[in-house]
Design a protein around this motif. Sequence first.
Motif, mmCIF file in Angstrom:
data_model
loop_
_atom_site.group_PDB
_atom_site.id
_atom_site.type_symbol
_atom_site.label_atom_id
_atom_site.label_comp_id
_atom_site.label_asym_id
_atom_site.label_seq_id
_atom_site.Cartn_x
_atom_site.Cartn_y
_atom_site.Cartn_z
ATOM 1 N N CYS A 154 -29.342 20.668 -49.132
ATOM 2 C CA CYS A 154 -28.265 20.256 -48.244
ATOM 3 C C CYS A 154 -27.541 19.039 -48.786
ATOM 4 O O CYS A 154 -28.091 18.270 -49.589
ATOM 5 C CB CYS A 154 -28.798 19.974 -46.840
ATOM 6 S SG CYS A 154 -30.009 18.645 -46.774
ATOM 7 N N VAL A 158 -25.239 23.641 -46.735
ATOM 8 C CA VAL A 158 -26.663 23.963 -46.581
ATOM 9 C C VAL A 158 -26.846 25.313 -47.254
ATOM 10 O O VAL A 158 -26.323 26.322 -46.784
ATOM 11 C CB VAL A 158 -27.098 24.040 -45.104
ATOM 12 C CG1 VAL A 158 -28.564 24.463 -45.013
ATOM 13 C CG2 VAL A 158 -26.881 22.721 -44.388
ATOM 14 N N LEU A 181 -31.212 16.785 -43.201
ATOM 15 C CA LEU A 181 -29.823 16.360 -43.021
ATOM 16 C C LEU A 181 -29.751 14.932 -42.503
ATOM 17 O O LEU A 181 -28.841 14.176 -42.860
ATOM 18 C CB LEU A 181 -29.106 17.306 -42.058
ATOM 19 C CG LEU A 181 -28.674 18.656 -42.632
ATOM 20 C CD1 LEU A 181 -28.093 19.539 -41.539
ATOM 21 C CD2 LEU A 181 -27.660 18.466 -43.747
#
Length: 657
Positions: A512, A530, A631
């Motif tokens: 990501c 992603v 993330l």
Amino acid sequence: MTYLKGCWGKSPVQRLNVINTNGVHFNPVSGNQELLALNCGEHKPPRLEHARKQPQRSKGASNISHMTSPYNDPQYKANRRQILSDGKHTICALCGKPGANTADHIVSLMHGGDNSIDNLQPAHGSCNSRKGALQQSKRTAAQNQTRTQIKTPPITQQPQKTTENNFFSESTETPTLIFSPYLENQPELAVTGEMPKDDWRIGREQPRLESVDVGTFSYGPQVADWAQRHMGIELMPWQVHALSGQLAHDQDGVLQFREALCSTSRQAGKSVALQALLGWWITEGALIRGGPQSVMSVANKLDRAEAIFGSLANILCENFGAKKTAAVGRKSIEMPDGSRWEVRAATKSLHGGSHDLIVVDELWDIDPEVVDDALRPSQIARKSPLLSCWSTAGDQSSETMIKMRQQAMADIDKGLTSPLYFAEWSMPPHLNPHDEKNWFWANPSLGTTITIEALRAVSKKESFMRAHLNQWITARGAWLDLGVWERNKTDIPMPEGGFLSVDTSLDDARYCGVRAAEADGKVIVQVEFVVETEADMWQEIARVMANTEVQLLITPTLDIHVPLPLRRRTTITGYAELTKFTTLVRSMIHEGRVQHHGESLLADHVSRAVLVKTPTGAVISSQKSPGPIELCRVMVWAASAASRPKSNQKPMMVVAR
């Protein structure tokens, strides 16, 4: 019993007249119904609210006689023909789209309505069914609100036995397949127009998260109708919604999605919905799809997988003449047309076979090797198959569910369609889990089969967040205060340049990237990608880094593969920087100096991250968090780097002589 060979909606198919033990004459292809009474030995006609007594027939008379019904009223038939006179161009009064094929009572018969033309309006069959289901749900909920404890209805209602097992007869008519419309995806799922803000004792029909661009046509309403006729159950609106989404199809009958993941809290009625799906697919679904179907249902444990077998197997045997095998670990149903349903535990030894439908219960607790190496390969050669997964929220070890959920949420954020249908009923992570007025988000059956009182009784347990609010976040240790991240949503466009931070998930299953850039003293963050492979990651990095103002932050394990042209713009970052800047970025978020565009996947990771203390400070911990937070991790690196003051001075060139 006769099963007729059908097709995918283009070629003519023979009409099927289906008569169940309740006396309902049903055409599974056209969707038309008539009420009939069976006079078979000791079998008695069902009691209907508007039915009149019929005189006894003499011996030798036909064993099928038309029943007096409001829908056999000449006035109703005449008015129905009039309001549907435009044929396929008739506009549905409930959704505003053409193709209405039923007459809906504006004021229902049970509430005193009549068959006058002023009380009838054109409607699609599915819209009509959804309206009826919603009315019934609200009626039941109103009754339940006056009780402190309710009795959960049985999973199935056993049909009455008759002296015959042949429920199918042939005729020579060749009607075309009537498709059922499905409500289009709502752009803002938090507002449905059907859920008053103060009606928090009633569960939501609309999921909080759902795939975009769901097709117009669906077999979902047919499954709901099958459940009502054969299981004696009226599916709840959320169940119809979930089934309609994953069974969306095109005008040729080909399913839009190959896989589906429906997630909701415990005791919401997932087992009933998947029972209805299994029963419809192996009977009427086989007729529509044009041949015998291979169906398999699996669960994380054998006893859970076999729990749904008994009642549904009895219905298939008594109503459709199926043959049952009840061996432990090898339970199965064989239909007269050759269709087969197997029940198995989801183990690594589950190999072989080719299946049109696979139903997976509690995906969160199933090993990824089972799905990737056994289930998915068994559907490669099947036309328009479906892998239908149902589950409650999981934990860090729920690799398969995490992977499917993360990809679906990334597609939702970018407005992309994919072969995966995703619908999740869960409480938004920024809401207070201790406020019972927020519980309806994750409990769509609230007010029907469960009550606020029942949830209140288990709200102190450690498992309440995951099991009953369908949350991947723990009740303690979250690094941000409730609602802080959501308040920082902004409409400011993403600035150019900044820092792109890149990392992998703990299992290297996902790569990501989050970019952060400064604008007017605040840092704006945005998910750039992603992906599932390193090759795709480098392609995405090249795309973002095409802007020469972007700097790259990358972990030591990935630094070795950085292309030479990007070396001068690359900085290595890692755990030391995460420990150093977690507290700083946390303060910036609470002060409103880190802003975002409301991406659901980023919010999911940020909201579930857990803060732990270390000798040198505090850091967000992947091990302590109940799900993936990569993330959030890269956001901390990028935001901290973008917040550094920039020098406006031009570099000085020194010439030595």
